[in-house]
Each structure stands twice: as structure tokens, then as C-alpha cells.
Design a protein around this motif. Structure first.
Motif, mmCIF file in Angstrom:
data_model
loop_
_atom_site.group_PDB
_atom_site.id
_atom_site.type_symbol
_atom_site.label_atom_id
_atom_site.label_comp_id
_atom_site.label_asym_id
_atom_site.label_seq_id
_atom_site.Cartn_x
_atom_site.Cartn_y
_atom_site.Cartn_z
ATOM 1 N N GLU A 182 0.838 -1.192 0.000
ATOM 2 C CA GLU A 182 0.000 0.000 0.000
ATOM 3 C C GLU A 182 0.876 1.246 0.000
ATOM 4 O OE1 GLU A 182 -2.936 -0.096 3.076
ATOM 5 O OE2 GLU A 182 -4.047 -1.726 2.133
ATOM 6 N N VAL A 183 0.641 2.097 -0.992
ATOM 7 C CA VAL A 183 1.416 3.327 -1.159
ATOM 8 C C VAL A 183 0.594 4.483 -0.598
ATOM 9 C CG1 VAL A 183 2.603 4.806 -2.804
ATOM 10 C CG2 VAL A 183 2.415 2.346 -3.268
ATOM 11 N N PRO A 184 1.104 5.170 0.459
ATOM 12 C CA PRO A 184 0.320 6.237 1.080
ATOM 13 C C PRO A 184 0.658 7.615 0.509
ATOM 14 C CG PRO A 184 2.166 5.662 2.484
ATOM 15 C CD PRO A 184 2.298 4.821 1.246
ATOM 16 N N PHE A 185 -0.316 8.502 0.550
ATOM 17 C CA PHE A 185 -0.140 9.914 0.177
ATOM 18 C C PHE A 185 -0.883 10.752 1.208
ATOM 19 C CE2 PHE A 185 0.258 7.676 -3.839
ATOM 20 C CZ PHE A 185 1.288 8.322 -4.485
ATOM 21 N N SER A 186 -0.234 11.797 1.714
ATOM 22 C CA SER A 186 -0.928 12.717 2.612
ATOM 23 C C SER A 186 -1.798 13.659 1.795
ATOM 24 C CB SER A 186 0.081 13.520 3.439
ATOM 25 O OG SER A 186 0.776 14.440 2.601
ATOM 26 N N ALA A 187 -2.772 14.275 2.460
ATOM 27 C CA ALA A 187 -3.663 15.204 1.757
ATOM 28 C C ALA A 187 -2.884 16.383 1.195
ATOM 29 C CB ALA A 187 -4.759 15.675 2.706
ATOM 30 N N ASP A 188 -1.864 16.866 1.923
ATOM 31 C CA ASP A 188 -1.090 18.018 1.449
ATOM 32 C C ASP A 188 -0.277 17.676 0.203
ATOM 33 O OD1 ASP A 188 -2.064 19.549 3.511
ATOM 34 O OD2 ASP A 188 -0.328 19.203 4.822
ATOM 35 N N GLU A 189 0.206 16.444 0.119
ATOM 36 C CA GLU A 189 0.998 16.051 -1.052
ATOM 37 C C GLU A 189 0.180 16.105 -2.342
ATOM 38 O OE1 GLU A 189 4.338 12.787 0.044
ATOM 39 O OE2 GLU A 189 2.288 12.172 0.473
ATOM 40 N N LEU A 190 -1.123 15.996 -2.221
ATOM 41 C CA LEU A 190 -1.967 15.898 -3.409
ATOM 42 C C LEU A 190 -2.449 17.257 -3.901
ATOM 43 C CD1 LEU A 190 -3.829 12.635 -2.443
ATOM 44 C CD2 LEU A 190 -1.825 12.937 -3.885
ATOM 45 N N ARG A 191 -1.814 18.316 -3.416
ATOM 46 C CA ARG A 191 -1.920 19.654 -4.023
ATOM 47 C C ARG A 191 -0.501 20.101 -4.370
ATOM 48 N NH1 ARG A 191 -6.766 22.497 -3.323
ATOM 49 N NH2 ARG A 191 -8.308 21.465 -1.989
ATOM 50 N N PRO A 192 0.127 19.389 -5.325
ATOM 51 C CA PRO A 192 1.573 19.570 -5.520
ATOM 52 C C PRO A 192 1.925 20.921 -6.137
ATOM 53 C CG PRO A 192 0.666 18.168 -7.238
ATOM 54 C CD PRO A 192 -0.446 18.420 -6.270
ATOM 55 N N THR A 193 3.013 21.485 -5.626
ATOM 56 C CA THR A 193 3.586 22.688 -6.239
ATOM 57 C C THR A 193 4.829 22.323 -7.045
ATOM 58 O OG1 THR A 193 4.855 23.087 -4.211
ATOM 59 C CG2 THR A 193 2.720 24.200 -4.415
ATOM 60 N N ASP A 194 5.381 21.141 -6.803
ATOM 61 C CA ASP A 194 6.578 20.682 -7.504
ATOM 62 C C ASP A 194 6.349 19.231 -7.919
ATOM 63 O OD1 ASP A 194 9.065 19.781 -8.366
ATOM 64 O OD2 ASP A 194 10.175 20.878 -6.829
ATOM 65 N N MET A 195 5.949 19.020 -9.166
ATOM 66 C CA MET A 195 5.628 17.673 -9.632
ATOM 67 C C MET A 195 6.843 16.761 -9.604
ATOM 68 S SD MET A 195 3.395 15.501 -10.640
ATOM 69 C CE MET A 195 1.960 16.476 -11.084
ATOM 70 N N HIS B 155 -0.883 13.608 -18.110
ATOM 71 C CA HIS B 155 -0.122 14.595 -18.885
ATOM 72 C C HIS B 155 0.681 15.513 -17.960
ATOM 73 C CE1 HIS B 155 0.926 17.172 -22.229
ATOM 74 N NE2 HIS B 155 0.425 18.220 -21.584
ATOM 75 N N THR B 156 0.156 15.846 -16.792
ATOM 76 C CA THR B 156 0.882 16.748 -15.898
ATOM 77 C C THR B 156 2.123 16.094 -15.311
ATOM 78 O OG1 THR B 156 -0.325 16.125 -13.868
ATOM 79 C CG2 THR B 156 -1.284 17.882 -15.252
ATOM 80 N N THR B 157 2.222 14.747 -15.344
ATOM 81 C CA THR B 157 3.422 14.089 -14.824
ATOM 82 C C THR B 157 4.567 14.110 -15.822
ATOM 83 O OG1 THR B 157 2.857 11.863 -15.629
ATOM 84 C CG2 THR B 157 1.990 12.521 -13.469
ATOM 85 N N GLU B 158 4.328 14.614 -17.027
ATOM 86 C CA GLU B 158 5.378 14.645 -18.048
ATOM 87 C C GLU B 158 6.285 15.852 -17.811
ATOM 88 O OE1 GLU B 158 2.747 14.566 -21.487
ATOM 89 O OE2 GLU B 158 3.411 12.523 -21.888
ATOM 90 N N VAL B 159 7.102 15.721 -16.782
ATOM 91 C CA VAL B 159 8.007 16.808 -16.402
ATOM 92 C C VAL B 159 9.122 16.914 -17.424
ATOM 93 C CG1 VAL B 159 9.536 17.673 -14.608
ATOM 94 C CG2 VAL B 159 7.460 16.433 -13.986
ATOM 95 N N THR B 160 9.369 18.091 -17.922
ATOM 96 C CA THR B 160 10.455 18.301 -18.880
ATOM 97 C C THR B 160 11.669 18.857 -18.164
ATOM 98 O OG1 THR B 160 9.607 20.510 -19.396
ATOM 99 C CG2 THR B 160 8.867 18.686 -20.786
ATOM 100 N N GLU B 161 12.821 18.649 -18.776
ATOM 101 C CA GLU B 161 14.059 19.142 -18.180
ATOM 102 C C GLU B 161 14.123 20.679 -18.229
ATOM 103 O OE1 GLU B 161 16.074 17.443 -16.606
ATOM 104 O OE2 GLU B 161 15.683 15.388 -17.183
#
Length: 457
Positions: A306-319, A451-457
Motif C-alpha cells: 500500500e502506497v500512502p499519500f498525505s492530503a497536502d501532497e496531493l496539491r503539488p507545487t513541484d511535480m 499529462h501533468t506528470t510529463e516533467v520536462t528538463e
């Protein structure tokens, strides 16, 4: 009285149910059958006699799949599988072509499980002349106007008619990867071409890692907020074909981590839209360490983490940071040595009392633990390791979808696989929680966040 396999002239060998099989057997429900559905699209036609012959031989080469539940008295200490020399029934059925054949086969995969009393507990239905667009999200007629937050799903290109194999598995006995191994053997026998598994990506072995900076597993996780449920019981499903997400070379995270983050962000967005208070999410992730060659153990072989995520992590400012933290988390969880369903399940299935007593206890504990069950399940099969090449006429599979059971209290599962450079996503939900339009909206949200996870260099 001991059953006899008359065709083989011998008493079938018996094998005790493993832990996963026993827990699943305890908790069977007619309203929401525990099935895994696999949908394989081929560009050309299949010959019925050749396919039946190839599949029958593939079953013999993987004899652990030829099993049925052995009868027993209520006070027995274990459920047992009987291993049979031959199938009890013809596994492969060719369906009459028609405009609703594909839809009806998909519906049967969700509503009707192959019986455990008949060997093997799988069913293969072949739909001829199905359009490729039928096999994508358009099949369920779930197209809705895209939301302001979602990228509209791409309209599938026009393709010539396909042949679609529907494999339905009783999940009490088998999982998707094991059945796919048997199908790869059948493809090789049918087409005469090598269907060996591709070599997995080479990654250095990682020592067990400690989980740090991780939300507590003692907090009650978020539930998927109810949408517009339907009155009919059972599961609904929607399948879609999406582009594989871009990942910069040398990234510390994998496509699986991108899918994990996408799933978490999709559900956080969905819950906010439906007024649910922010809570941590826990996402169950199957991990499969079995080899993919012909030595692969057949059965339920994955272990669950089980992979946990906090509520704050799910409003990311840095993907990039969220992806890297998720990668650290999933690597640590994969490296831990633990029983398939945890130590509690192993203790619960110890054969010290009659199995009927343990069944009643297991069902009671499952109901009591429902609020602490993980939010959802993400099963990423990854790149399909076999060509699934059925020869010159039928060709290679160019789309493969899986869907995992979605019974309450989770009520929603995401299953992904990739074939021919495309991501094949199946959303499956309990109709007691969501409706058809909800599935389409969740699909749109998933595509947007992927699509938002496609972080570019």
C-alpha cells in the motif's frame, strides 16, 4: 468419497488452497463476482479448430491451471484444488458476430465468473469482426463533454475489423499475469512463432530500504466519493487507449510512479469536486516477482503493498519532487519481504480450525476493517512481455486491456498495460458507488493528470 478423473484413469492430485485463494474463497459474492477480464485485440482472423487445439495443448503445458475445487465436508481444515489431466469443458467459444457481441462479452466478463467446480476456472470467448474503436472507450457508449479540468480523450482512428479474445478468470484461482503466460503459449502453438517473454529492464538489485517521511498507515484513508450509482448490482468498466507518458532519460522515477501519482491526483480531484473532506490516500499496488518464461508459477502470485499519500501532497507545487518521493516510497515497499496479504492473513488461514469457521471470521473481520481498506487499487501490468503473435493471418496483439475486481468498500480500480507504444487503461467500478458518466469523467481526469506528470528538463 474420492473423486476419480476417469479420462486419465487416476485419482486427481490435491493441492491445499494458498492464503490468497482461501481468503478470496471465503468472501465470494454473487452480486460482484471476483473476475479478472483480459481483452486482446488482433488485426486478423483466427481459425476455431486451430485455436481450440492450441489452447488445449497450452493448458497441458501449464498443468497447474487445470484445477477445480475439491468437494469436502464442512469440518475440513482446508479447501483443496484437484488437478485434472484434461479440461472438464471446452474453454474456447467463438461467438456469433453482431453489433453488440463485444459489449455483451465484456459484460459477461464482469457479471459471470467461471465456476470453481469445473476445470479450468477460465473462459475464452472470441468476437470476430469487432471494430478497433469498439474496443476503446467508445465501446461502452460513455462519451461525455470534457470537463474544464480534463483533456478530452483522443478519438480512436479508424481500423479494419479486429478479432477480440475475451479471457475471463475466476480470481479465486488465478491472476491476470499467470493467464497471460498461458495465452502466450497458446499463441506460439497456434502461429508457430516465438512468443518468449522479452527481457525485463535491467535494474541493479536494491537492498531493503526503510520507509521514511511517509504518512501514517494508522490513519483512516479517504474513500472514493460516491457519484451517481446505478440500481443494478455488479461492476461497470470503461477501457481507453492513451499515449504513454513522457519520462526524461535518467529520471529517478518510473512510468509506474507516474501512474501512481496520476491515480492519486485523479481521486483527490474527484473527492474535492464531490465535497469530501481532505484525507490521506492509500493505493494498493500488486507486486509480481515471478519469472515470465514457461517456469512461471501459475496461480495468484502477486503480493500487495500500500502506497500512502498525505492530503497536502496531493496539491503539488513541484511535480518532480512528488514523483521522486513516490519513487522512493514504491522502491522501499517493493524491497520489503512480507507475505502476499500480510502476516494477519497468513495467521487467519492457518488450518487449526474448520475452514467454515475461519470463513465466517474472515467475512466478519472484512466488514469491520472496511473503513481502513485502501482507497483504490492500481494494477500496472507494464509493457506486455510477450509478442502475442498468432501468425501471419491473425497477427500480433496491438491492444491488451485488463480489469481487476472493484468490489466495495474500494469500489474502483485502475488497471494499466502497454502494447505497441500505447497505454491501455481500464477503469472498473462498483455500480453501488459510481455510474457510467462517472467512469467517463474519471477517465478524463486520469488523462489530464497523466499529462501533468510529463516533467520536462
Amino acid at each position: 468419497m474420492t473423486a476419480v478423473d476417469h479420462r486419465a484413469g487416476r485419482t486427481p492430485e490435491r493441492v491445499p488452497f494458498p492464503v490468497v485463494d482461501e481468503v478470496a474463497r471465503h468472501c465470494l459474492q454473487e452480486e460482484e463476482p471476483e473476475t479478472v477480464h483480459i481483452e486482446v485485440h488482433l488485426p486478423g482472423p483466427l481459425d476455431p479448430d486451430r485455436l481450440r487445439t492450441a489452447f488445449a495443448e497450452a493448458l497441458r503445458r501449464h498443468p497447474r491451471i487445470l484445477m477445480r475445487e475439491a468437494p469436502g465436508r464442512w469440518y475440513r481444515r482446508r479447501y483443496e484444488w484437484e488437478l485434472t489431466a484434461e479440461p472438464d469443458v471446452e474453454v474456447v467459444t467463438f461467438l456469433p458476430p453482431g453489433p453488440d457481441a463485444l459489449r455483451d462479452a465484456r459484460t459477461r466478463a464482469l457479471t459471470s465468473a467461471p465456476p470453481l467446480s469445473v476445470s479450468p476456472p477460465i473462459r475464452v470467448e472470441v468476437v470476430r469482426g469487432a471494430g478497433r474503436a469498439e474496443g476503446s472507450e467508445a465501446a461502452a457508449a460513455l462519451t461525455v463533454a470534457p470537463t474544464p479540468h480534463a483533456t478530452p480523450a483522443a478519438t480512436p482512428a479508424t481500423h479494419p475489423p479486429h478479432t477480440v479474445l475475451f479471457l475471463t478468470i475466476n480470481h479465486t484461482a488465478l491472476d491476470g499475469p499467470a493467464c497471460l503466460r498461458v495465452l502466450a503459449t497458446a499463441a506460439e502453438l497456434y502461429g508457430g512463432r516465438d512468443n518468449s517473454a522479452a527481457a525485463p529492464p535491467v535494474r541493479p538489485p536494491e537492498p531493503p530500504q526503510a520507509l521514511t517521511d511517509t504518512p501514517s498507515n494508522w490513519a483512516r484513508p479517504a474513500r472514493v466519493a460516491a457519484g451517481a450509482p446505478e440500481r443494478s448490482p455488479g461492476n461497470g468498466v470503461l477501457v481507453a487507449e492513451l499515449p504513454l507518458p513522457h519520462r526524461p532519460k535518467g529520471s529517478p522515477y518510473t512510468v509506474n510512479d507516474q501512474l501512481m501519482v496520476t491515480t492519486a491526483l485523479t481521486l483527490a480531484h474527484w473527492n474535492r469536486e464531490h465535497g469530501a473532506p481532505p484525507r490521506p490516500l492509500r493505493i494498493t499496488m500488486p507486486v509480481d516477482d515471478r519469472p515470465r518464461d514457461t517456469t512461471m508459477p501459475i496461480g495468484n502470485g502477486t503480493r500487495l503493498v500500500e502506497v500512502p499519500f498525505s492530503a497536502d501532497e496531493l496539491r503539488p507545487t513541484d511535480m518532480r519532487d512528488l514523483l521522486s518521493r513516490t519513487a522512493t516510497r514504491t522502491r522501499a515497499l517493493k524491497s520489503l519481504s512480507r507475505p502476499q496479504l500480510g502476516r494477519g492473513a497468513a495467521l487467519l488461514t492457518a488450518p487449526v480450525t474448520p475452514v467454515a469457521w475461519r470463513a465466517a471470521l474472515t467475512r466478519g473481520l472484512r466488514r469491520a476493517a472496511a473503513p481502513w481498506t485502501s482507497t483504490t487499487l492500481l494494477s500496472n501490468i507494464g509493457r506486455i512481455p510477450y509478442p502475442l503473435d498468432f501468425g501471419e493471418d491473425a497477427g500480433r496483439a496491438d491492444a491488451v486491456w485488463f480489469s481487476a475486481p472493484a468490489r466495495m468498500p474500494r469500489g474502483l480500480t485502475f488497471t494499466t498495460a502497454s502494447t505497441a507504444g500505447r497505454l491501455h487503461l481500464a477503469l472498473r467500478w462498483s455500480r453501488a458507488l459510481l455510474g457510467h458518466g462517472d467512469g467517463a469523467h474519471l477517465r478524463d481526469l486520469f488523462e489530464h493528470y497523466l499529462h501533468t506528470t510529463e516533467v520536462t528538463e
